[in-house]
Design a protein around this motif. Structure first.
Motif, mmCIF file in Angstrom:
data_model
loop_
_atom_site.group_PDB
_atom_site.id
_atom_site.type_symbol
_atom_site.label_atom_id
_atom_site.label_comp_id
_atom_site.label_asym_id
_atom_site.label_seq_id
_atom_site.Cartn_x
_atom_site.Cartn_y
_atom_site.Cartn_z
ATOM 1 N N TRP A 77 76.178 -26.527 88.202
ATOM 2 C CA TRP A 77 75.530 -27.539 87.372
ATOM 3 C C TRP A 77 74.626 -26.871 86.340
ATOM 4 C CZ3 TRP A 77 70.819 -29.019 85.687
ATOM 5 C CH2 TRP A 77 70.746 -30.268 85.065
ATOM 6 N N HIS A 81 75.201 -27.364 82.324
ATOM 7 C CA HIS A 81 74.312 -28.269 81.599
ATOM 8 C C HIS A 81 73.136 -27.591 80.898
ATOM 9 C CE1 HIS A 81 76.403 -31.026 84.363
ATOM 10 N NE2 HIS A 81 76.214 -31.918 83.414
ATOM 11 N N TYR A 94 65.871 -30.875 81.557
ATOM 12 C CA TYR A 94 66.970 -31.845 81.451
ATOM 13 C C TYR A 94 66.435 -33.219 81.862
ATOM 14 C CZ TYR A 94 71.614 -33.927 82.295
ATOM 15 O OH TYR A 94 72.732 -34.722 82.275
#
Length: 335
Positions: A77, A81, A94
């Motif tokens: 992840w 991201h 994020y």
């Protein structure tokens, strides 16, 4: 040939059998509460945003718990991201509820360090060359983009942008993750890393302000080599600076600078230790240290109990992270 076969079997057994730390680390409740199914770590004390600090912490915890499946989810992840292809570092924050979840394209050096360190630990534990190569790449990017020479010190900036001025720079001493830097230096033998360790230790030793002469959350280093609490933040030893003695003792249990922190902690009884103190006017929080803050205090004082590192329902993401970090530091977490 027989000797080589025996050694190979022993290495396999060592990897397959959980260590004492893997069984004592309170990883399962941490994972259940703070890790999403895709590997994103939720900062429950900050509206469930995610950041490289949390991803890096959790990758370390997964390695220590011998949980490769979770490690791969968290790393996957993070890489998908938060990777910044221009620098080889990571976007630090994020926020899933806004149109562009990456609202700040800067990095946070501590998060990058933690990710690289976790990859180094994982590569060593699980004999994975790809992890090791990724770790080496991130370390090189950190040296290229965040390490500078200023006021006769080699220092690591908190991020690529926003921390330099004409006659001063801003530093966050809780980003001086000495045990990680030392592991990187031992692997690469890069002189810059050894100098970074020595100069950062010297910088902390030269603090001559405040009763205990310990760093506040953010400090300013001036061109003449002097330091002071950074003016943009309260002059507090608080939720950032609490990690300084943790990383310091984790790196060197006999570091003489620890006595400054122990002196501060000794001013208060354990259960009345304030959550923060202003090092200039000595105002203190009207609430005591609890949870992970108290675990770091106990570790620094040589009083850490296994119970103090267990995650409770009252712990948010950061408190739980400090508890597990204290457990890792207390065990040494080395392969």
């Amino acid at each position: 040939m027989v000797y080589k076969h025996v050694m190979k079997v022993l290495l396999i057994v060592m990897v397959m059998v959980p260590s004492a730390l893997a069984t004592s680390l309170d990883w399962k409740p941490f994972k259940t509460r703070f890790m999403a199914s895709d590997g994103r770590i939720l900062d429950t004390g900050n509206h469930n945003v995610s950041h490289t600090e949390g991803q890096g912490f959790s990758m370390l915890f997964a390695v220590a718990a011998n949980d490769k499946a979770s490690f791969d989810k968290i790393w996957g992840w993070t890489k998908t991201h938060l990777n910044d292809p221009k620098t080889g570092l990571f976007y630090w924050r994020y926020n899933p509820i806004i149109a562009d979840p990456i609202e700040d394209k800067n990095n946070a050096s501590d998060g990058d360090i933690l990710i690289a360190w976790a990859l180094l630990k994982a590569g060593t534990r699980w004999d994975n060359k790809a992890y090791l190569a990724e770790s080496d790449r991130i370390v090189r990017a950190l040296l290229d983009h965040t390490v500078i020479d200023f006021a006769h010190h080699k220092v690591m900036l908190p991020g690529r942008h926003g921390f330099t001025a004409k006659d001063s720079i801003t530093l966050n001493p809780s980003y001086f993750i000495f045990p990680a830097w030392r592991d990187f230096a031992k692997r690469s033998y890069l002189a810059n890393l050894w100098t970074l360790i020595d100069d950062s230790q010297q910088l902390l030793a030269e603090i001559d302000w405040g009763r205990e002469k310990i760093p506040t959350d953010w400090i300013t280093l001036y061109a003449n080599g002097k330091t002071a609490p950074a003016k943009k933040w309260p002059a507090r030893v608080s939720y950032d600076a609490i990690r300084v003695p943790l990383y310091m003792k984790w790196d060197q249990a006999n570091n003489p600078l620890l006595s400054r922190w122990q002196s501060w902690f000794s001013r208060y009884s354990r259960l009345s230790m304030p959550a923060w103190e202003n090092m200039i006017d000595h105002q203190v929080a009207n609430y005591p240290m609890r949870g992970g803050l108290l675990a770091v205090r106990d570790y620094t004082m040589g009083q850490l109990s296994q119970e103090a590192t267990k995650i409770k329902t009252s712990d948010d993401y950061y408190s739980a992270s400090l508890k597990l970090l204290s457990a890792l530091a207390d065990e040494g977490f080395a392969f």
